[in-house]
Design a protein around this motif. Structure first.
Motif: not given
Length: 125
Positions: A27-32, A80-90, A109-120
């Motif tokens: 149940r974690k997501r980022v959306s545009g 190559h910008q993403l860390p170890g993450v399983d990503l489902v795009i819908r 933009e969503l990739v960078s938003k995801l990176q910020r959330k994962l580092t937090i």
């Protein structure tokens, strides 16, 4: 200098129903405007991709396949910008060739938003 591999290998894909279910249940997501990224950290050193494009979004198979092809290509170029993450795009809504640059911008933009959330999430509390 070692260049990152831009191949979209089989190991970078979510294939099994259980893998998709665990990402959705997390149940974690980022959306545009056009896309939603559902994500879950994994213990691997690379990101894995799963795609869900329903008939509700794009009625014709040609449109669904185009959307999946674009998402795979954008993931391949940015994996190559993403860390170890399983990503489902819908996708939220259908898009075509005329919106490609807009989709590409939103993906980045969503990739960078995801990176910020994962580092937090990884910072000790």
């Amino acid at each position: 200098m070692v260049l990152p591999s831009y191949a979209f290998e089989r190991r970078a894909r979510l294939l099994k129903t259980d893998e998709f279910s665990s990402v959705f249940n997390f149940r974690k997501r980022v959306s545009g405007r056009y896309l939603v990224f559902h994500y879950q950290s994994n213990e691997l050193a690379y990101a894995r991709l799963g795609l869900v494009v329903g008939k509700k979004i794009a009625r014709r198979a040609v449109d669904r396949n185009y959307i999946k092809r674009v998402m795979r290509e954008l993931f391949r170029l940015n994996q190559h910008q993403l860390p170890g993450v399983d990503l489902v795009i819908r996708p939220h809504m259908i898009f075509g060739r005329s919106e490609f640059t807009e989709i590409e911008q939103e993906f980045i933009e969503l990739v960078s938003k995801l990176q910020r959330k994962l580092t937090i999430q990884q910072e000790p509390q």
